[in-house]
Design a protein around this motif. Structure first.
Motif, PDB file in Angstrom:
ATOM      1  N   ASP A 318       0.827  -1.215   0.000  1.00  0.00           N
ATOM      2  CA  ASP A 318       0.000   0.000   0.000  1.00  0.00           C
ATOM      3  C   ASP A 318       0.859   1.262   0.000  1.00  0.00           C
ATOM      4  OD1 ASP A 318      -2.169  -1.634   0.084  1.00  0.00           O
ATOM      5  OD2 ASP A 318      -2.821  -1.080   2.103  1.00  0.00           O
ATOM      6  N   ILE A 319       2.062   1.183   0.562  1.00  0.00           N
ATOM      7  CA  ILE A 319       2.932   2.366   0.638  1.00  0.00           C
ATOM      8  C   ILE A 319       3.213   2.904  -0.759  1.00  0.00           C
ATOM      9  CG2 ILE A 319       5.229   3.193   1.283  1.00  0.00           C
ATOM     10  CD1 ILE A 319       5.199   1.145   3.560  1.00  0.00           C
ATOM     11  N   LEU A 320       3.627   2.022  -1.653  1.00  0.00           N
ATOM     12  CA  LEU A 320       3.935   2.463  -3.016  1.00  0.00           C
ATOM     13  C   LEU A 320       2.672   2.805  -3.792  1.00  0.00           C
ATOM     14  CD1 LEU A 320       6.869   0.070  -3.975  1.00  0.00           C
ATOM     15  CD2 LEU A 320       6.963   2.423  -3.174  1.00  0.00           C
ATOM     16  N   ASP A 321       1.568   2.104  -3.530  1.00  0.00           N
ATOM     17  CA  ASP A 321       0.302   2.435  -4.200  1.00  0.00           C
ATOM     18  C   ASP A 321      -0.131   3.859  -3.846  1.00  0.00           C
ATOM     19  OD1 ASP A 321       0.134  -0.066  -5.355  1.00  0.00           O
ATOM     20  OD2 ASP A 321      -1.085  -0.918  -3.752  1.00  0.00           O
ATOM     21  N   PHE A 341       8.466   6.387  -9.776  1.00  0.00           N
ATOM     22  CA  PHE A 341       9.665   6.391  -8.940  1.00  0.00           C
ATOM     23  C   PHE A 341      10.676   5.416  -9.529  1.00  0.00           C
ATOM     24  CE2 PHE A 341       6.025   7.425  -6.347  1.00  0.00           C
ATOM     25  CZ  PHE A 341       6.463   8.466  -5.541  1.00  0.00           C
ATOM     26  N   ASP A 342      11.960   5.768  -9.439  1.00  0.00           N
ATOM     27  CA  ASP A 342      12.951   4.793  -9.881  1.00  0.00           C
ATOM     28  C   ASP A 342      13.092   3.702  -8.819  1.00  0.00           C
ATOM     29  OD1 ASP A 342      14.612   5.733  -7.854  1.00  0.00           O
ATOM     30  OD2 ASP A 342      16.046   6.704  -9.188  1.00  0.00           O
ATOM     31  N   GLU A 343      13.874   2.686  -9.137  1.00  0.00           N
ATOM     32  CA  GLU A 343      13.966   1.505  -8.267  1.00  0.00           C
ATOM     33  C   GLU A 343      14.495   1.855  -6.888  1.00  0.00           C
ATOM     34  OE1 GLU A 343      16.132  -2.908  -8.228  1.00  0.00           O
ATOM     35  OE2 GLU A 343      16.191  -1.631 -10.018  1.00  0.00           O
ATOM     36  N   GLU A 344      15.506   2.734  -6.840  1.00  0.00           N
ATOM     37  CA  GLU A 344      16.112   3.082  -5.562  1.00  0.00           C
ATOM     38  C   GLU A 344      15.137   3.862  -4.683  1.00  0.00           C
ATOM     39  OE1 GLU A 344      20.095   5.425  -3.886  1.00  0.00           O
ATOM     40  OE2 GLU A 344      19.768   5.168  -6.039  1.00  0.00           O
ATOM     41  N   ALA A 345      14.430   4.822  -5.271  1.00  0.00           N
ATOM     42  CA  ALA A 345      13.462   5.605  -4.502  1.00  0.00           C
ATOM     43  C   ALA A 345      12.324   4.722  -4.004  1.00  0.00           C
ATOM     44  CB  ALA A 345      12.917   6.747  -5.352  1.00  0.00           C
ATOM     45  N   SER A 346      11.874   3.804  -4.859  1.00  0.00           N
ATOM     46  CA  SER A 346      10.795   2.894  -4.453  1.00  0.00           C
ATOM     47  C   SER A 346      11.219   2.033  -3.277  1.00  0.00           C
ATOM     48  CB  SER A 346      10.385   2.003  -5.632  1.00  0.00           C
ATOM     49  OG  SER A 346       9.836   2.762  -6.691  1.00  0.00           O
ATOM     50  N   ALA A 347      12.457   1.549  -3.324  1.00  0.00           N
ATOM     51  CA  ALA A 347      12.949   0.698  -2.234  1.00  0.00           C
ATOM     52  C   ALA A 347      13.021   1.476  -0.928  1.00  0.00           C
ATOM     53  CB  ALA A 347      14.320   0.127  -2.594  1.00  0.00           C
ATOM     54  N   LEU A 348      13.466   2.738  -1.002  1.00  0.00           N
ATOM     55  CA  LEU A 348      13.559   3.543   0.215  1.00  0.00           C
ATOM     56  C   LEU A 348      12.188   3.839   0.792  1.00  0.00           C
ATOM     57  CD1 LEU A 348      16.376   6.046  -0.819  1.00  0.00           C
ATOM     58  CD2 LEU A 348      16.497   4.322   0.975  1.00  0.00           C
ATOM     59  N   ALA A 379      16.131   8.793  -5.625  1.00  0.00           N
ATOM     60  CA  ALA A 379      16.402   8.812  -4.190  1.00  0.00           C
ATOM     61  C   ALA A 379      16.934  10.167  -3.755  1.00  0.00           C
ATOM     62  CB  ALA A 379      17.390   7.705  -3.832  1.00  0.00           C
ATOM     63  N   GLY A 380      17.703  10.821  -4.639  1.00  0.00           N
ATOM     64  CA  GLY A 380      18.258  12.118  -4.297  1.00  0.00           C
ATOM     65  C   GLY A 380      17.222  13.210  -4.146  1.00  0.00           C
ATOM     66  N   MET A 381      16.024  12.987  -4.701  1.00  0.00           N
ATOM     67  CA  MET A 381      14.955  13.983  -4.591  1.00  0.00           C
ATOM     68  C   MET A 381      14.199  13.879  -3.276  1.00  0.00           C
ATOM     69  SD  MET A 381      13.245  13.884  -8.390  1.00  0.00           S
ATOM     70  CE  MET A 381      14.183  14.215  -9.879  1.00  0.00           C
ATOM     71  N   LEU A 382      14.331  12.761  -2.594  1.00  0.00           N
ATOM     72  CA  LEU A 382      13.614  12.596  -1.333  1.00  0.00           C
ATOM     73  C   LEU A 382      14.213  13.524  -0.284  1.00  0.00           C
ATOM     74  CD1 LEU A 382      13.294   8.694  -1.250  1.00  0.00           C
ATOM     75  CD2 LEU A 382      11.548  10.354  -1.912  1.00  0.00           C
ATOM     76  N   PRO A 383      13.387  14.159   0.541  1.00  0.00           N
ATOM     77  CA  PRO A 383      13.899  15.118   1.525  1.00  0.00           C
ATOM     78  C   PRO A 383      14.830  14.442   2.515  1.00  0.00           C
ATOM     79  CG  PRO A 383      11.577  14.628   1.920  1.00  0.00           C
ATOM     80  CD  PRO A 383      11.910  14.024   0.606  1.00  0.00           C
ATOM     81  N   PRO A 384      15.993  15.063   2.812  1.00  0.00           N
ATOM     82  CA  PRO A 384      16.961  14.449   3.747  1.00  0.00           C
ATOM     83  C   PRO A 384      16.368  14.163   5.111  1.00  0.00           C
ATOM     84  CG  PRO A 384      17.953  16.285   2.567  1.00  0.00           C
ATOM     85  CD  PRO A 384      16.487  16.320   2.240  1.00  0.00           C
TER      86      PRO A 384
END
Length: 483
Positions: A318-321, A341-348, A379-384
């Motif tokens: 549900d998180i990714l949905d 989302f790319d693979e890395e962002a989705s995993a995070l 992943a780099g776009m996600l807020p630190p």
């Protein structure tokens, strides 16, 4: 169909008390004292409303509810029981009960339940309870996890009842959405849904907000004002953060639930209203009762059908949905071109514990859309600060490897030798070995700390904290060398 009511109660004294109360209210009542007798009377002259005790000498009242749902779906059934457990309440309403009364109850509650049943519109068409939903969700929710499908089934079951609902759960889990879904699935859907946040209203104004006031009732009351209970007449009153309500007002709320009447501040006479109460809290109501901050009798009045909203971390895919759906919505609002989302962002996103639940996830996606451009979220776009809440305790240590073995050809991982190839590390401090491994992995990932964390099976915040410690230590050494 007869205009009479059928009361199915095996205790003769209670049957006499209930029937006399309803007679005084102008209703014709026929009495049955067993399931067999009830079956015969329903077949002979189908009543409009059946008041049914679940504990009968020749069987369970649920059996009669099952029969009514098939043979007489237009008959309203009001269940009477001394067992107010969630299992019995949900079981009864899944079997088609219109309302639920827990013994002991007063005359006004009984008469009001019958009146609601007599005047209610035909029950809406309801999706079959065992039907699952897709990722688009249900009634404002997004997601199709097992946990949420259980919530959807519960809402379908209790929506068509008038029983009071008590929603619990952490902040940001969707308690407001749940309350609105219950209202939408009920026979009151065309009537008002009135939300009231008990924690957001000053204590001295809360009574006026709930029950209303007359002009001149207190300083600042320049005109008559209907309270939330009056505005919700015929519909649903949602009391959010109910455990924040002042004890003095809890007493008046209890009286309102018992009598279905309100008395605005400054009024000399009460007036009747017909509302369904749905309440919610992010606290543990049992602890509040034990601490003396919440009335025990009010708790049992409200806690007829409890629903607990699961935290986002327990909802799996549900998180990714939710993230995908919100990304599309926010991108349209902000005129961005994000498609996913790319693979890395989705995993995070999937691994984050989300202590702020859905509300925190929405804030993260909004932040990404407002501050960035592109088609894929990286992943780099996600807020630190998203990683600040991660705990080192969530880090998963690497699995043990046999002596002399080689771990290689794993996606995204550099080959790692063990055994004799590690002999050069023997005698070196663990902190030095750890730092070397982390820095080498970051270099392998072209400087991406989130990707390195994924390979090392650590949380990104753990690596960020270690780098900060190393930098402070290096700065301290430089200062000492200068001095």
């Amino acid at each position: 169909m007869s205009d009479s009511l059928l009361l199915v109660e095996d205790t003769e004294t209670l049957s006499l008390i209930y029937s006399r109360t309803l007679n005084r209210a102008g209703h014709q009542v026929d009495c049955a004292y067993s399931l067999q007798q009830a079956h015969e009377m329903i077949s002979a002259d189908r009543p409009r409303v059946v008041l049914l005790d679940l504990q009968l000498p020749d069987g369970d009242g649920i059996d009669l509810l099952d029969r009514l749902r098939v043979e007489a779906p237009d008959v309203r059934a009001i269940v009477i029981t001394a067992n107010g457990s969630i299992y019995r309440a949900v079981q009864a309403m899944r079997a088609g009960a219109f309302d639920f009364l827990v013994k002991p109850f007063d005359d006004a509650r009984l008469v009001n339940a019958v009146q609601n049943a007599l005047t209610s519109a035909p029950a809406p068409v309801v999706v079959e309870e065992d039907q699952e939903v897709d990722a688009q969700g249900f009634q404002g929710f997004i997601g199709s996890s097992e946990a949420m499908n259980g919530i959807y089934r519960m809402i379908r079951s209790i929506g068509r009842s008038t029983a009071t609902v008590f929603i619990t759960g952490e902040s940001g889990t969707g308690k407001d959405v749940c309350a609105r879904a219950i209202h939408s699935m009920s026979t009151r859907a065309s009537k008002p849904f009135v939300p009231l946040n008990c924690a957001a209203i000053p204590r001295d104004l809360l009574e006026s907000e709930v029950f209303g006031h007359l002009k001149g009732a207190f300083t600042g009351a320049l005109s008559d004002k209907p309270g939330a209970a009056a505005v919700a007449d015929g519909g649903t009153l949602f009391l959010d953060e109910i455990c924040e309500m002042d004890l003095s007002l809890q007493t008046k709320l209890l009286r309102f639930l018992q009598t279905s009447t309100i008395q605005p501040v400054g009024a000399s006479r009460p007036r009747n209203v017909d509302v369904r109460i749905v309440c919610a809290t992010n606290r543990d109501p049992i602890k509040e009762v034990k601490a003396g901050r919440f009335r025990e009798d009010l708790y049992y009045r409200l806690h007829v059908v409890p629903i607990h909203m699961p935290p986002l971390a327990g909802r799996g895919s549900d998180i990714l949905d939710i993230a995908e759906a919100c990304l599309q919505e926010f991108s349209a609002e902000e005129h961005r071109q994000f498609k996913g989302f790319d693979e890395e962002a989705s995993a995070l996103l999937a691994r984050h514990p989300w202590p702020g639940n859905v509300r925190q996830l929405l804030n993260v996606i909004r932040n990404v859309v407002v501050l960035n451009e592109g088609e894929l979220v990286t992943a780099g776009m996600l807020p630190p600060d998203m990683f600040v809440d991660l705990s080192a305790a969530t880090a998963v240590p690497p699995a043990p490897v046999g002596r002399g073995s080689v771990v290689s050809n794993l996606p995204g991982r550099p080959p790692v030798a063990t055994g004799n190839a590690m002999a050069g590390l023997v005698g070196r401090p663990m902190a030095e070995v750890e730092r070397g491994l982390i820095e080498a992995t970051i270099e392998h990932c072209n400087g991406s700390i989130p990707q390195a964390a994924k390979i090392l099976e650590l949380s990104p915040s753990t690596i960020y904290r270690k780098i900060e410690v190393w930098n402070r230590a290096s700065a301290g050494e430089e200062r000492r060398s200068v001095s």
